[in-house]
Design an enzyme around this catalytic site. Structure first.
Site, PDB file in Angstrom:
ATOM      1  N   THR A  78       0.839  -1.203   0.000  1.00 18.91           N
ATOM      2  CA  THR A  78       0.000   0.000   0.000  1.00 18.91           C
ATOM      3  C   THR A  78       0.875   1.255   0.000  1.00 18.91           C
ATOM      4  OG1 THR A  78      -1.893  -1.060   1.060  1.00 18.91           O
ATOM      5  CG2 THR A  78      -1.710   1.312   1.334  1.00 18.91           C
ATOM      6  N   ASN A 157      -6.056  -9.187  -7.312  1.00 16.51           N
ATOM      7  CA  ASN A 157      -6.138  -9.821  -5.989  1.00 16.51           C
ATOM      8  C   ASN A 157      -7.446 -10.565  -5.752  1.00 16.51           C
ATOM      9  OD1 ASN A 157      -6.873  -6.913  -6.043  1.00 16.51           O
ATOM     10  ND2 ASN A 157      -7.675  -7.356  -4.011  1.00 16.51           N
ATOM     11  N   HIS A 207       4.257 -10.078   2.992  1.00 15.01           N
ATOM     12  CA  HIS A 207       3.326 -10.978   3.683  1.00 15.01           C
ATOM     13  C   HIS A 207       2.451 -11.811   2.759  1.00 15.01           C
ATOM     14  CE1 HIS A 207      -0.788  -9.088   3.476  1.00 15.01           C
ATOM     15  NE2 HIS A 207      -0.056  -8.107   3.012  1.00 15.01           N
ATOM     16  N   THR A 245      13.864   5.005  10.274  1.00 16.62           N
ATOM     17  CA  THR A 245      14.802   3.930  10.588  1.00 16.62           C
ATOM     18  C   THR A 245      14.339   2.623   9.955  1.00 16.62           C
ATOM     19  OG1 THR A 245      15.346   4.990  12.685  1.00 16.62           O
ATOM     20  CG2 THR A 245      15.862   2.647  12.480  1.00 16.62           C
ATOM     21  N   CYS A 330      -9.672  -6.904   2.096  1.00 10.70           N
ATOM     22  CA  CYS A 330      -9.498  -5.519   2.524  1.00 10.70           C
ATOM     23  C   CYS A 330     -10.822  -4.782   2.570  1.00 10.70           C
ATOM     24  CB  CYS A 330      -8.553  -4.789   1.580  1.00 10.70           C
ATOM     25  SG  CYS A 330      -6.997  -5.628   1.404  1.00 10.70           S
TER      26      CYS A 330
END
Lengths: 396, 126
Positions: A78, A157, A207, A245, A330
């Site tokens: 995303t 998807n 994932h 980071t 989703c």
């Protein structure tokens, strides 16, 4: 329901983490792992973490035929989609404000484009054919002198259809228009090569390929350089394109997940395709079902099926021993019939009664047999008290 | 056990709906329908009447688990009902008992339409 006995057939929503990936991530979190900040080049801890991040970058790059310095770490597909779309559009806004995409993209592409429309950009929304495929000539016809980006997903998807990315990319190259591809669903299932596919930006996530949630990457072409405005400002990490980071253990997991997926892709795909065929044969034998999407140009392991005469929520609840999705995970909270299936011309009833079965590395033939038996039992049961009007209408 | 968005009563009726099906057309059978599968819900009701009472009910439904449970519960409740009781039947009876979520109550209005249509059909037969 005891979730331990639920058969997981929702790999397109998210995959379990491969134990080999989990092992290297856990190792990374131990004192002997990577406790330093990868940006702290001044000491051993930082350099060790940096080494792990760069190894992972090379692993991901190798899986898509890219140079490692073209990989930008993100939090997932995303964010990668947002960075690609907003980044290119805003960087080039002075030169043109036209974009091209399709109506069946993931929300992570649709919503940034809709936001750009609100900001004064113009989007040409291509409508796929009933098989879900956008013909490359549709893209060619949509390009204009002021077009700044074409964005098209590799594998859908919801229905798993595969777009001809190389052909669309060739048209974009010919016209000098940057081409973004969301490859979240194709990595590990189809060969990916950004050079032969003529791709300038490619969104990836860990994932859906047996890596951890919360990490992804954006491939950004470097030669010739592609103008991209960052979304996040701060420490200037990732060549200034994505400050923050670096999540070392996540990145290490994604790197190994991509390496394994590419190394084992052919054998995984062959096995999973056979299981999918087994599942489809079993469900098709029930009758009055429709396969959504292209029968051949479809990614391994994904079946989207509409069941005539049965309401989707009831079907999903009846099959709660199977972890499957009704429409896209989703957006399954929404009662709105799948926008993808509607765009392909399915009626509300068929769109509402669709289930997505997605198989993966850990799916077994025994699980598929159990799933077929459950689907047969529950579809027959629910149809036994479905009104004739529902059954008659559905065939018209 | 994982949680479901359905009450135990809904789960019970969904798994074991009572009185499903339809009666073949006959002099003592009345039928009524409401809803449209394209809108997500449809109820088909049929009842066998004797004198001023319903002696047996059957139903068919296209809809969510709440709707299946509502049809099943209704088929039990309307055994022995009179025409007047059908006319007075309100969606609230099923809503309270089955703990219908507010956003689904419109579907019970469809069931109410079917029940009232059944009463009208009965009156026409007499």
């Amino acid at each position: 329901m005891n979730t331990v006995t639920t058969i997981y057939l929702d790999y397109a929503a998210s995959t379990p983490v491969d134990p080999r990936v989990a092992d290297v991530m856990i190792e990374c979190l131990r004192p002997s792992g990577a406790q330093g900040n990868p940006s702290s080049a001044g000491h051993e801890y930082g350099r060790r973490a940096r080494g792990m991040v760069e190894k992972a970058r090379a692993q991901v790059a190798a899986a898509i035929g890219a140079r490692p310095d073209c990989i930008v770490w993100t939090s997932g597909a995303t964010e990668s989609d947002n960075l690609a779309i907003f980044g290119v559009a805003r960087f080039n806004a002075d030169r043109g404000r036209h974009l091209v995409s399709s109506k069946t993209e993931h929300k992570a592409v649709l919503d940034p484009l809709k936001q750009l429309e609100r900001e004064g950009f113009e989007v040409t929304w291509l409508k796929p054919a009933a098989d879900g495929i956008v013909r490359p000539e549709q893209v060619r016809a949509a390009l204009r002198p002021d077009t700044q980006l074409v964005s098209l997903m590799h594998v859908n998807n919801e229905i798993g259809v595969v777009q001809d990315i190389a052909a669309v990319g060739a048209i974009c190259r010919e016209r000098g228009v940057p081409f973004h591809v969301d490859a979240a669903q194709s990595a590990g299932k189809l060969p990916l090569n950004v050079e032969t596919m003529n791709v300038d930006l490619m969104s990836l996530t860990a994932h859906k390929i047996y890596g951890p949630k919360g990490v992804g990457a954006l491939y950004v072409r470097r030669k010739p350089p592609l103008g991209l405005q960052p979304l996040i400002y701060g420490g200037g990490q990732e060549h200034g394109l994505r400050s923050g980071t670096l999540a070392t253990h996540q990145i290490v997991g994604m790197g190994l997940a991509f390496e394994i997926a590419e190394r084992e892709r052919e054998q995984d795909v062959e096995r999973i395709c056979a299981l999918r065929d087994q599942l489809w044969a079993g469900i098709a034998s029930i009758g009055d079902v429709e396969l959504n999407g292209h029968p051949r140009d479809c990614v391994a392991g994904l079946l989207n099926i509409s069941f005539r005469g049965i309401e989707g929520e009831s079907l999903q609840f009846a099959l709660r021993e199977l972890a499957v999705s009704a429409g896209a995970a989703c957006s399954s909270a929404s009662e709105e019939a799948s926008y993808v299936l509607r765009a392909l011309g399915r009626s509300d009833q068929l769109a509402q009664s669709s289930l997505r079965f997605s198989l993966g590395r850990f799916t077994t033939a025994e699980q598929i047999e159990t799933a077929i038996a459950a689907v047969k039992r529950e579809v027959t049961r629910l149809r036994s008290f479905s009104p004739q009007a529902a059954n008659a209408e559905k065939k018209s | 056990m994982s949680e479901t968005p359905y009450s135990p009563l809904v789960v019970e009726h969904f798994g074991h709906p009572r009185n499903v099906g339809r009666f073949a057309p006959a002099a003592d059978v009345i039928t009524a329908s409401a809803g449209d599968p394209e809108q997500g819900v449809r109820f088909d009701l049929s009842a066998r009447v004797h004198g001023d009472r319903i002696v047996a009910m059957r139903f068919e439904v296209y809809g969510c688990p709440h709707c299946i449970a509502a049809g099943s519960l209704l088929s039990e409740r309307l055994q022995g009902a009179t025409q007047e009781q059908l006319r007075r039947w309100s969606w609230r009876e099923a809503s309270d008992e089955l703990e219908f979520p507010p956003d689904k109550r419109g579907r019970l209005l469809v069931l109410e339409d079917a029940v009232h249509a059944l009463a009208t059909q009965w009156q026409r037969r007499q």
